[in-house]
Motif scaffolding. Structure first.
Motif, PDB file in Angstrom:
ATOM      1  N   ALA A  55       3.505 -13.082  -9.637  1.00 15.27           N
ATOM      2  CA  ALA A  55       3.243 -13.209  -8.207  1.00 15.27           C
ATOM      3  C   ALA A  55       1.800 -13.644  -7.961  1.00 15.27           C
ATOM      4  O   ALA A  55       1.522 -14.464  -7.070  1.00 15.27           O
ATOM      5  N   ILE A  56       0.869 -13.113  -8.754  1.00 12.87           N
ATOM      6  CA  ILE A  56      -0.539 -13.513  -8.609  1.00 12.87           C
ATOM      7  C   ILE A  56      -0.713 -14.984  -8.967  1.00 12.87           C
ATOM      8  O   ILE A  56      -1.421 -15.728  -8.274  1.00 12.87           O
ATOM      9  N   ALA A  57      -0.083 -15.423 -10.046  1.00 12.03           N
ATOM     10  CA  ALA A  57      -0.206 -16.821 -10.461  1.00 12.03           C
ATOM     11  C   ALA A  57       0.302 -17.765  -9.371  1.00 12.03           C
ATOM     12  O   ALA A  57      -0.276 -18.834  -9.135  1.00 12.03           O
ATOM     13  N   LYS A  58       1.368 -17.388  -8.685  1.00 12.23           N
ATOM     14  CA  LYS A  58       1.905 -18.227  -7.621  1.00 12.23           C
ATOM     15  C   LYS A  58       0.983 -18.260  -6.401  1.00 12.23           C
ATOM     16  O   LYS A  58       0.916 -19.269  -5.698  1.00 12.23           O
ATOM     17  N   SER A  59       0.275 -17.159  -6.161  1.00  9.21           N
ATOM     18  CA  SER A  59      -0.499 -17.022  -4.926  1.00  9.21           C
ATOM     19  C   SER A  59      -1.971 -17.354  -5.073  1.00  9.21           C
ATOM     20  O   SER A  59      -2.654 -17.563  -4.057  1.00  9.21           O
ATOM     21  N   ALA A  60      -2.485 -17.366  -6.287  1.00  8.95           N
ATOM     22  CA  ALA A  60      -3.932 -17.550  -6.496  1.00  8.95           C
ATOM     23  C   ALA A  60      -4.401 -18.883  -5.940  1.00  8.95           C
ATOM     24  O   ALA A  60      -3.756 -19.918  -6.125  1.00  8.95           O
ATOM     25  N   ALA A  61      -5.539 -18.849  -5.262  1.00  6.80           N
ATOM     26  CA  ALA A  61      -6.144 -20.069  -4.713  1.00  6.80           C
ATOM     27  C   ALA A  61      -7.420 -20.441  -5.452  1.00  6.80           C
ATOM     28  O   ALA A  61      -7.985 -21.509  -5.197  1.00  6.80           O
ATOM     29  N   ARG A  62      -7.874 -19.576  -6.360  1.00  4.70           N
ATOM     30  CA  ARG A  62      -9.099 -19.844  -7.119  1.00  4.70           C
ATOM     31  C   ARG A  62      -8.851 -19.585  -8.611  1.00  4.70           C
ATOM     32  O   ARG A  62      -8.163 -18.605  -8.956  1.00  4.70           O
ATOM     33  N   GLU A  70       0.826  -1.213   0.000  1.00  4.49           N
ATOM     34  CA  GLU A  70       0.000   0.000   0.000  1.00  4.49           C
ATOM     35  C   GLU A  70       0.861   1.265   0.000  1.00  4.49           C
ATOM     36  O   GLU A  70       0.339   2.376   0.131  1.00  4.49           O
ATOM     37  N   SER A  71       2.159   1.118  -0.169  1.00  4.20           N
ATOM     38  CA  SER A  71       3.074   2.261  -0.150  1.00  4.20           C
ATOM     39  C   SER A  71       2.785   3.216  -1.310  1.00  4.20           C
ATOM     40  O   SER A  71       2.339   2.790  -2.378  1.00  4.20           O
ATOM     41  N   PRO A  72       3.053   4.511  -1.132  1.00  7.24           N
ATOM     42  CA  PRO A  72       2.879   5.456  -2.252  1.00  7.24           C
ATOM     43  C   PRO A  72       3.957   5.314  -3.320  1.00  7.24           C
ATOM     44  O   PRO A  72       3.808   5.869  -4.410  1.00  7.24           O
ATOM     45  N   PHE A  73       5.026   4.584  -3.024  1.00 12.93           N
ATOM     46  CA  PHE A  73       6.120   4.421  -3.978  1.00 12.93           C
ATOM     47  C   PHE A  73       5.960   3.117  -4.761  1.00 12.93           C
ATOM     48  O   PHE A  73       5.825   2.037  -4.177  1.00 12.93           O
ATOM     49  N   GLU A  74       6.005   3.247  -6.090  1.00 12.82           N
ATOM     50  CA  GLU A  74       5.747   2.080  -6.929  1.00 12.82           C
ATOM     51  C   GLU A  74       6.777   0.979  -6.735  1.00 12.82           C
ATOM     52  O   GLU A  74       6.428  -0.203  -6.697  1.00 12.82           O
ATOM     53  N   TRP A  75       8.049   1.347  -6.590  1.00 16.50           N
ATOM     54  CA  TRP A  75       9.075   0.318  -6.468  1.00 16.50           C
ATOM     55  C   TRP A  75       8.893  -0.489  -5.187  1.00 16.50           C
ATOM     56  O   TRP A  75       9.200  -1.687  -5.141  1.00 16.50           O
ATOM     57  N   VAL A  76       8.371   0.153  -4.136  1.00 14.37           N
ATOM     58  CA  VAL A  76       8.095  -0.567  -2.884  1.00 14.37           C
ATOM     59  C   VAL A  76       6.929  -1.532  -3.091  1.00 14.37           C
ATOM     60  O   VAL A  76       6.961  -2.682  -2.637  1.00 14.37           O
ATOM     61  N   ARG A  77       5.899  -1.068  -3.800  1.00  7.36           N
ATOM     62  CA  ARG A  77       4.734  -1.935  -4.050  1.00  7.36           C
ATOM     63  C   ARG A  77       5.132  -3.153  -4.898  1.00  7.36           C
ATOM     64  O   ARG A  77       4.681  -4.267  -4.656  1.00  7.36           O
ATOM     65  N   LEU A  78       5.983  -2.916  -5.897  1.00  8.31           N
ATOM     66  CA  LEU A  78       6.425  -4.023  -6.749  1.00  8.31           C
ATOM     67  C   LEU A  78       7.259  -5.034  -5.968  1.00  8.31           C
ATOM     68  O   LEU A  78       7.102  -6.254  -6.135  1.00  8.31           O
ATOM     69  N   ALA A 135      -2.869  -0.967 -12.042  1.00 10.94           N
ATOM     70  CA  ALA A 135      -2.318   0.381 -11.924  1.00 10.94           C
ATOM     71  C   ALA A 135      -0.981   0.542 -12.634  1.00 10.94           C
ATOM     72  O   ALA A 135      -0.675   1.632 -13.130  1.00 10.94           O
ATOM     73  N   VAL A 136      -0.173  -0.519 -12.673  1.00  7.34           N
ATOM     74  CA  VAL A 136       1.167  -0.374 -13.252  1.00  7.34           C
ATOM     75  C   VAL A 136       1.082  -0.329 -14.771  1.00  7.34           C
ATOM     76  O   VAL A 136       0.130  -0.815 -15.387  1.00  7.34           O
ATOM     77  N   LYS A 137       2.117   0.246 -15.361  1.00 10.41           N
ATOM     78  CA  LYS A 137       2.184   0.363 -16.812  1.00 10.41           C
ATOM     79  C   LYS A 137       2.388  -1.016 -17.440  1.00 10.41           C
ATOM     80  O   LYS A 137       3.210  -1.800 -16.970  1.00 10.41           O
ATOM     81  N   PRO A 138       1.651  -1.343 -18.509  1.00 14.50           N
ATOM     82  CA  PRO A 138       1.832  -2.646 -19.166  1.00 14.50           C
ATOM     83  C   PRO A 138       3.281  -2.820 -19.623  1.00 14.50           C
ATOM     84  O   PRO A 138       3.892  -1.911 -20.178  1.00 14.50           O
ATOM     85  N   GLY A 139       3.818  -3.995 -19.367  1.00 15.58           N
ATOM     86  CA  GLY A 139       5.203  -4.255 -19.730  1.00 15.58           C
ATOM     87  C   GLY A 139       5.881  -5.110 -18.680  1.00 15.58           C
ATOM     88  O   GLY A 139       5.225  -5.857 -17.950  1.00 15.58           O
ATOM     89  N   PRO A 140       7.204  -5.019 -18.569  1.00  9.02           N
ATOM     90  CA  PRO A 140       7.951  -5.874 -17.630  1.00  9.02           C
ATOM     91  C   PRO A 140       7.465  -5.787 -16.192  1.00  9.02           C
ATOM     92  O   PRO A 140       7.432  -6.796 -15.488  1.00  9.02           O
ATOM     93  N   LEU A 141       7.095  -4.590 -15.737  1.00 10.44           N
ATOM     94  CA  LEU A 141       6.652  -4.451 -14.351  1.00 10.44           C
ATOM     95  C   LEU A 141       5.341  -5.193 -14.118  1.00 10.44           C
ATOM     96  O   LEU A 141       5.149  -5.836 -13.075  1.00 10.44           O
ATOM     97  N   SER A 142       4.434  -5.124 -15.073  1.00 11.19           N
ATOM     98  CA  SER A 142       3.164  -5.832 -14.917  1.00 11.19           C
ATOM     99  C   SER A 142       3.372  -7.347 -14.904  1.00 11.19           C
ATOM    100  O   SER A 142       2.633  -8.081 -14.245  1.00 11.19           O
ATOM    101  N   PHE A 143       4.388  -7.827 -15.610  1.00  9.00           N
ATOM    102  CA  PHE A 143       4.655  -9.271 -15.628  1.00  9.00           C
ATOM    103  C   PHE A 143       5.151  -9.758 -14.275  1.00  9.00           C
ATOM    104  O   PHE A 143       4.874 -10.890 -13.874  1.00  9.00           O
TER     105      PHE A 143
END
Length: 389
Positions: free
Chosen positions: A161-168, A116-124, A148-156
């Motif tokens: 991380a979502i794919a590893k954590s998803a339970a549904r 929830e940090s205001p800094f993107e690099w911290v959120r990533l 929220a992040v720009k499409p590209g390497p950061l979104s990947f």
């Protein structure tokens, strides 16, 4: 003149300032790396016994306990890095015990606060660590970050991380759709990211394959290179006439790959497809089909306008037993410079061009094989003489 000297003076001062700033940043990074390395060495020495305890009890039935002395914030980062390293390399019960340990030590809660940090690099960074811990509680926040992040390497990074954590499966579906919405041409990478999940997402792929959306179809086709979908042959065959060429080629590639359950009749139909690449794939696949009825269709394909289609048709004829070889010999003898004869001779030279190979084939006792070996040698010699002249 005075003005020019003044400008040069300002320029030198500016360049000097930039160089000084660059050197300051460089030394700061170097000092930071030295501090991190020393901290990692200190933590490794301090918690060496605890690390040994963890490794010794990974296979046990009891849960793993945190170290007796609670680590500081800086030490927690080093400990988490070590645990994430192990989590990525272990599976099953061992991995689950380490994930539970991360939860108990408060590492998940800490990263949930950082995301929830205001800094993107911290959120990533927080999303990356949450994915490493397979923290399902972080999926809603990571999905929000992905949008929220720009499409590209950061979104990947976030999507993995979502794919590893998803339970549904629904969470995987939402992640895949967000990726496609932001970067439609990322379907190959999206398919690779889906493999990080331990969930069964075959129903989602079947849904995407049945849709008319190009992005969904291409994602499903890319994922099917690693994960098959039962009963998809009919839909794949329909997609070989899709409006977008890339869809047609990917569908045909899956239909014609070894182990596919496509029928010989459909492969024969693909021999007359509008795309030369598809015709070549079908011609090659027919060589793996044990059906003498395919000889006639392959013989027709020897006259295709594309060389690679003619060549693969000839190669497949050579695999269809005596009937295929007879058709190949006939095609080789029909014309001096015709396209079918050229392809047939090329395959004959590959198969029987060497003297020992032709002799071994002749010694197998088949009278027709003997005649074929002599015919192959004749055509090879005739070609050599023509080239000399």
């Amino acid at each position: 003149m005075y003005s020019n000297l003044q400008i040069a003076h300002y320029y030198i001062v500016a360049v000097t300032a930039l160089i000084a700033a660059g050197l300051a940043v460089l030394f700061t990074l170097k000092y930071s790396n030295i501090r991190k390395r020393k901290l990692a060495e200190q933590v490794s020495a301090k918690y060496e016994d605890w690390f040994t305890y963890l490794l010794a009890n990974l296979d046990g039935d009891g849960k793993l306990h945190p170290p007796p002395e609670p680590p500081s914030a800086a030490e927690s980062g080093v400990l988490l890095d070590r645990l994430l390293f192990w989590i990525d390399r272990l599976k099953g019960k061992q991995q689950a015990k380490l994930i539970s340990l991360c939860e108990e030590m408060g590492f998940v809660n800490r990263q949930l606060a950082r995301i929830e940090s205001p800094f993107e690099w911290v959120r990533l960074d927080a999303a990356y660590r949450l994915g490493g811990m397979r923290a399902h509680r972080g999926v809603p926040a990571m999905l929000k970050l992905l949008e929220a992040v720009k499409p590209g390497p950061l979104s990947f990074i976030v999507a993995r991380a979502i794919a590893k954590s998803a339970a549904r499966p629904g969470e995987l579906r939402e992640m895949a759709l967000k990726l496609l919405a932001g970067k439609p041409d990322s379907y190959e990478l999206a398919a690779d990211i889906l493999q990080e999940s331990e969930l069964d997402y075959a129903p989602m792929l079947a849904e995407f394959l049945a849709s008319e959306d190009e992005g969904k179809i291409l994602l499903a086709l890319a994922a099917m290179k690693q994960r098959t979908i039962e009963g998809s042959a009919d839909r794949l065959y329909e997609l070989t006439v899709f409006k977008r060429k890339e869809v047609r080629l990917q569908a045909a590639k899956l239909l014609t790959q070894p182990g596919s359950d496509v029928s010989p009749e459909r492969l024969e139909a693909l021999l007359f497809h509008r795309d030369g690449e598809v015709r070549a794939m079908a011609a090659e696949a027919l060589g793996r089909v044990d059906a003498s009825g395919t000889v006639a269709a392959l013989r027709v394909a020897l006259n295709d306008e594309e060389w690679h289609v003619r060549y693969h048709s000839a190669k497949s004829l050579a695999r269809q037993g005596e009937a295929g070889l007879a058709a190949l010999r006939l095609a080789a003898a029909e014309g001096e410079d015709g396209p079918a004869a050229e392809a047939a001779r090329a395959v004959l030279r590959e198969r029987f061009g060497g003297g020992p190979s032709a002799g071994e084939e002749a010694e197998k006792g088949s009278e027709s094989a003997k005649r074929f070996a002599a015919s192959a040698a004749f055509f090879e010699r005739k070609t050599e003489l023509a080239n000399e002249n």
